[in-house]
Design a protein around this motif. Structure first.
Motif, short mmCIF file in Angstrom:
data_model
loop_
_atom_site.label_atom_id
_atom_site.label_comp_id
_atom_site.label_asym_id
_atom_site.label_seq_id
_atom_site.Cartn_x
_atom_site.Cartn_y
_atom_site.Cartn_z
N VAL A 506 -2.69 -4.66 0.54
CA VAL A 506 -1.55 -5.58 0.44
C VAL A 506 -0.55 -5.08 -0.60
O VAL A 506 0.66 -5.07 -0.37
CB VAL A 506 -2.03 -7.01 0.10
CG1 VAL A 506 -0.86 -7.92 -0.22
CG2 VAL A 506 -2.84 -7.58 1.25
N SER A 507 -1.06 -4.64 -1.76
CA SER A 507 -0.16 -4.16 -2.82
C SER A 507 0.56 -2.90 -2.37
O SER A 507 1.76 -2.73 -2.63
CB SER A 507 -0.94 -3.90 -4.11
OG SER A 507 -1.90 -2.88 -3.94
N ALA A 508 -0.17 -1.98 -1.68
CA ALA A 508 0.47 -0.76 -1.18
C ALA A 508 1.53 -1.09 -0.14
O ALA A 508 2.59 -0.45 -0.08
CB ALA A 508 -0.58 0.17 -0.58
N PHE A 509 1.28 -2.11 0.68
CA PHE A 509 2.26 -2.53 1.69
C PHE A 509 3.55 -2.99 1.03
O PHE A 509 4.65 -2.58 1.41
CB PHE A 509 1.66 -3.64 2.57
CG PHE A 509 2.65 -4.26 3.52
CD1 PHE A 509 3.00 -3.61 4.69
CD2 PHE A 509 3.25 -5.49 3.23
CE1 PHE A 509 3.92 -4.17 5.56
CE2 PHE A 509 4.15 -6.06 4.10
CZ PHE A 509 4.50 -5.41 5.27
N PHE A 510 3.42 -3.85 0.02
CA PHE A 510 4.63 -4.36 -0.65
C PHE A 510 5.36 -3.26 -1.42
O PHE A 510 6.59 -3.21 -1.41
CB PHE A 510 4.26 -5.52 -1.58
CG PHE A 510 4.10 -6.83 -0.88
CD1 PHE A 510 5.20 -7.52 -0.37
CD2 PHE A 510 2.83 -7.38 -0.69
CE1 PHE A 510 5.05 -8.72 0.30
CE2 PHE A 510 2.68 -8.60 -0.03
CZ PHE A 510 3.79 -9.27 0.47
N LEU A 511 4.61 -2.38 -2.07
CA LEU A 511 5.25 -1.27 -2.79
C LEU A 511 5.94 -0.32 -1.84
O LEU A 511 7.05 0.16 -2.10
CB LEU A 511 4.21 -0.51 -3.61
CG LEU A 511 3.76 -1.17 -4.91
CD1 LEU A 511 2.53 -0.48 -5.47
CD2 LEU A 511 4.89 -1.15 -5.94
N THR A 512 5.29 -0.04 -0.70
CA THR A 512 5.91 0.83 0.31
C THR A 512 7.18 0.20 0.86
O THR A 512 8.19 0.88 1.06
CB THR A 512 4.91 1.12 1.45
OG1 THR A 512 3.74 1.74 0.91
CG2 THR A 512 5.52 2.02 2.50
N MET A 513 7.14 -1.11 1.11
CA MET A 513 8.33 -1.81 1.60
C MET A 513 9.46 -1.74 0.57
O MET A 513 10.62 -1.47 0.90
CB MET A 513 7.99 -3.26 1.91
CG MET A 513 7.11 -3.45 3.14
SD MET A 513 7.95 -3.00 4.67
CE MET A 513 9.21 -4.28 4.75
N MET A 514 9.11 -1.97 -0.70
CA MET A 514 10.13 -1.95 -1.75
C MET A 514 10.77 -0.57 -1.87
O MET A 514 12.00 -0.43 -1.88
CB MET A 514 9.50 -2.34 -3.08
CG MET A 514 10.49 -2.39 -4.24
SD MET A 514 9.69 -2.55 -5.87
CE MET A 514 9.18 -0.86 -6.16
N MET A 515 9.92 0.47 -1.93
CA MET A 515 10.43 1.82 -2.08
C MET A 515 11.16 2.28 -0.83
O MET A 515 12.19 2.98 -0.90
CB MET A 515 9.29 2.78 -2.42
CG MET A 515 8.65 2.49 -3.78
SD MET A 515 7.10 3.38 -4.06
CE MET A 515 7.71 5.04 -4.25
N GLY A 516 10.66 1.88 0.34
CA GLY A 516 11.32 2.24 1.60
C GLY A 516 12.69 1.60 1.72
O GLY A 516 13.66 2.25 2.16
N ILE A 517 12.81 0.32 1.34
CA ILE A 517 14.09 -0.36 1.39
C ILE A 517 15.08 0.28 0.42
O ILE A 517 16.26 0.50 0.75
CB ILE A 517 13.91 -1.87 1.07
CG1 ILE A 517 13.23 -2.56 2.25
CG2 ILE A 517 15.24 -2.54 0.74
CD1 ILE A 517 12.78 -3.98 1.97
N TRP A 518 14.60 0.60 -0.77
CA TRP A 518 15.50 1.23 -1.75
C TRP A 518 16.02 2.57 -1.22
O TRP A 518 17.21 2.88 -1.33
CB TRP A 518 14.76 1.43 -3.07
CG TRP A 518 15.65 1.97 -4.15
CD1 TRP A 518 15.89 3.28 -4.45
CD2 TRP A 518 16.48 1.20 -5.03
NE1 TRP A 518 16.80 3.38 -5.47
CE2 TRP A 518 17.17 2.11 -5.85
CE3 TRP A 518 16.68 -0.16 -5.21
CZ2 TRP A 518 18.06 1.70 -6.84
CZ3 TRP A 518 17.56 -0.58 -6.20
CH2 TRP A 518 18.24 0.34 -7.00
#
Length: 791
Positions: A506-518
């Motif tokens: 779950v944490s990797a999913f949110f971090l990936t989403m954050m970094m991907g959006i940026w």
């Protein structure tokens, strides 16, 4: 004996030389700057053995704390319900032995460490290495001059290996493949961050649990949290100082666990060394079936921290890591696990507390203290690795702006990120308070580690295919041995998903989403500026407008655009109808290399006419370079600008060759200043003809007399006047002009795009550092103008 060429052949050669020299009229000024350094030594030159051994000593205090403290909890994780058959101990030891040999030793120490980017490891180092050899970057800011950097080390695939060219072509022409690659690097980084949070929690908690019987589990959790707060508080002192102070403790730890392991091995049952025979592993699975497969989740914990060897590589060197692992870590942990197995053969009922139960009585409390110290150090491994990898992600446009502090002047890559450090501390405290025991925490721990390892395997396989051009048989063996082993461990770890394994996913999913959006918005913002850049004609109209005043001083207008004048420039003039007497459009660009030497950092080009005194400047940084303070940056930029003004007038743009083969030069730099963007092939041919043209003392084919006559031309006086003008302008003051760009989604875009850009990206931007303000420009020298981009 060679034939003397005829006069007709000589004339034909001279005519060909005239044509090639005439092409130089189209050479971009950026290209002239790119060749300034011809013999720069690589930043990662060979280290002396003394330095290597010092780094190997330091690495013990940073890299191996995690894998070295695994003996605290591995057997308890393999047998959570107790040992049913004594022979299972030998089978489990065999699994431990071969897991350590296959993953940390063979994969990381002897293969993966060599897939570094100028001495730097981690998912983003692999991604940047791939970006240099293939056009897979999603941000279209590549320049041919980047290939001239001394640290670029680019070698095109050989024509004999068509496989590499074919794979390269398919990936370059496939947008989904390029997106997948950057997402893979982002996911790898996210897993390292998850590992960096879980490692301190489980390591310290497992060490402190030695006093759980006397004080209770609540006190153990409280003490663990207190230790973690202290650990994260000392991170600001840097890896260099922390490593020196930690290394002696870790060496003492390895001596202790190795010595106790050998003592238990010979005291209780030397026969456990039969575990080197794979037959006992087969028998183990036959006896236990599904339970044996699930127990692989516990076995895997013996190699947690292996990724730290690669992630922390930028702090040390390949040889240093190889020496410290092979000579100290590997034999010590092998002896520790063998000794614990021998002890369990006599006392299988103590499996839940194997480590502390197997310590000889008089040594219990000294080892307990050393264990706590070693567990604290274990946390350092992934914290340091997370800092390094996040620094790389930041410079490749995949992470919001944070302040990266370089903590060592001796060793590049040793960094500290305050914001990330304290976020890690808060996350560790929450995890300890929520899970309370190492058994529950280990369910989450293994998934983060094995996920990160599988991403590294995938990226290294791609490096082997397209860059190393390895024999296909070796690549197949690499994937089969390491990929399949890690996939097997992942399947065992996923069975623990409901018990806590969901946390890293779950944490990797949110971090990936954050970094991907940026990264997505960063790319779209750059594309907007590229599509709306200002033409030279428009610039000329703007600055020659009677309503626009030129005021004394130097104005540095920052933009990420490297291919032209950004659209925010006319917006500046519209809001403030005056510009400085010298204007420099500065683009701070991250290059997919670890470092760019100072001599190659600044690329200049004059914009418009000389009297306009407007320049474009691309400032290139590697992902491990530190950005100087504003005063130092201004000094370097102005010095390089003055050099450019002097040299540009002496560069040969047009040459005529007389019948005797001598070259005469004339200063026609003004012809090139108004040229359009240069053709890449022209740049390449011009560079090959003029690799040493910037140093008249070392000219190739250009007579010294010609150079001297060029220096003696009347234009030289004008050049010195230009340099003095720039110096006086700097004395009047340097103003940093920042565009406060607000990025919004187009009204016609999809709901998802509007949500991502207008809400998620805006939230991230408002809560992290903005623009180039990480340079800490003083307010008195700062001017901001807002503008909105619709993407």
């Amino acid at each position: 004996m060679e034939e003397t060429p005829s006069k007709e052949e000589s004339n034909n050669k001279l005519n060909d030389r005239k044509l090639s020299w005439a092409k130089l009229r189209r050479v971009d000024s950026f290209n002239l700057e790119a060749g300034r350094v011809s013999d720069i030594q690589s930043n990662h030159s060979k280290l002396t053995w003394k330095v290597t051994l010092i780094l190997a000593f330091q690495s013990l205090g940073i890299v191996y704390g995690d894998i070295g403290t695994s003996p605290l909890y591995v057997y308890a994780s393999i047998f959570p319900d107790g040992i049913k058959n004594n022979e299972d101990i030998i089978g489990a030891l065999g699994l431990i032995i071969y897991t350590i040999i296959i993953i940390p030793m063979l994969k990381y120490v002897f293969i993966v460490l060599w897939a570094n980017d100028n001495g730097n490891g981690g998912a983003f180092a692999l991604y940047s290495l791939i970006c240099r050899h293939m056009k897979v970057s999603l941000i279209p800011n590549q320049q041919p001059e980047d290939r001239e950097l001394s640290n670029y080390k680019l070698e095109e695939p050989s024509s004999q290996l068509k496989r590499a060219e074919k794979i390269k072509s398919k990936i370059e022409n496939s947008k989904p493949a390029r997106i997948f690659l950057v997402l893979l690097a982002i996911m790898g980084t996210s897993m390292v961050i998850g590992d960096g949070v879980l490692t301190p929690s489980i390591s310290v908690l497992s060490a402190v649990s030695g006093i759980s019987k006397s004080l209770g589990q609540g006190a153990v959790v409280g003490i663990t949290i207190g230790i973690l707060i202290v650990l994260f508080s000392v991170q600001r002192f840097g890896t260099d100082k922390v490593g020196i102070s930690f290394a002696p403790i870790v060496i003492l730890w390895f001596i202790s666990i190795g010595g106790i392991g050998l003592y238990n091995l010979f005291k209780y049952d030397p026969g456990v060394l039969r575990a080197f025979n794979p037959k006992y592993i087969v028998d183990y699975f036959k006896r236990n079936g599904k339970k044996g497969w699930i127990s692989l989740g516990g076995v895997f914990l013996c190699i947690t921290g292996s990724e730290a060897m690669f992630a922390d590589l930028g702090h040390f060197s390949v040889r240093a890591i190889q020496i410290s692992f092979s000579c100290v870590t590997f034999p010590a942990i092998l002896a520790a696990y063998s000794g614990q197995a021998a002890y369990l053969r006599k006392f299988p009922e103590n499996v839940s507390n194997t480590f502390y139960a197997s310590i000889p009585g008089p040594l219990y409390w000294p080892i307990f203290i050393i264990a706590i110290a070693a567990a604290i150090i274990a946390s350092q491994a992934m914290i340091s690795g997370a800092f390094s990898i996040l620094s790389q992600a930041l410079n490749l446009g995949c992470f919001p702006r944070v302040k990266v502090v370089h903590t060592s002047v001796k060793h590049t890559g040793q960094v500290y990120i305050a914001e990330v450090n304290y976020m890690f501390m808060i996350a560790c405290i929450i995890i300890c308070a929520a899970f309370k025991t190492t058994e529950k925490m280990s369910h989450a721990y293994g998934i983060a580690v094995v996920g990160d390892m599988m991403i590294t395997t995938t990226l290294v396989t791609l490096v082997m295919l397209t860059i190393w051009k390895t024999n296909l048989l070796w690549i197949i063996l690499f994937v089969l041995i390491f990929g399949c082993t890690e996939a097997l461990y992942l399947t065992a770890q996923l069975t623990k998903f409901p018990q806590g394994g969901f946390l890293p996913i779950v944490s990797a999913f949110f971090l990936t989403m954050m970094m991907g959006i940026w990264h997505y918005v960063h790319k779209e913002r750059y594309s907007y500026e590229l599509e709306n850049k200002i033409s030279p004609e428009q610039v000329n109209e703007l600055i020659n407008d009677s309503n626009v005043n030129r005021v004394p001083g130097i104005g540095l207008l920052y933009s990420e655009l490297v291919q032209g004048i950004p659209p925010i420039f006319p917006h500046f003039i519209a809001n403030v109808p005056s510009i400085h007497s010298v204007i420099v459009f500065v683009s701070i660009k991250s290059i997919p290399v670890s470092r760019v030497v100072l001599e190659e950092r600044f690329l200049f080009r004059q914009v418009g006419k000389r009297e306009d005194r407007m320049f474009r400047c691309v400032v290139r940084y590697g992902y491990n370079d530190r950005i100087e303070n504003p005063e130092e940056f201004e000094t370097q930029l102005v010095q390089q600008l003055e050099w450019f003004i002097r040299e540009e007038d002496q560069i040969v743009f047009r040459a005529e060759v007389d019948q005797e083969g001598r070259v005469s030069t004339e200063q026609v730099g003004a012809l090139a200043r108004n040229e359009p963007e240069s053709d890449h092939e022209v740049i390449k041919s011009a560079r090959s003809s003029f690799s040493h043209r910037i140093a008249p003392e070392q000219n190739n084919g250009i007579s010294r007399a010609s150079s001297d006559s060029a220096r003696a031309t009347p234009g030289l006086h004008g050049v010195e006047e230009e340099v003095k003008f720039v110096e006086k302008a700097r004395e009047k003051g340097v103003v940093h002009l920042l565009g406060e760009v607000e990025v919004v989604a187009k009204p016609t875009s999809s709901f998802i795009n509007r949500f991502v850009v207008n809400y998620v990206y805006r939230f991230l931007r408002n809560n992290f550092r903005q623009g180039v303000t990480h340079m800490a420009v003083p307010r008195r020298g700062l001017l901001k103008v807002g503008m909105t981009y619709e993407i």
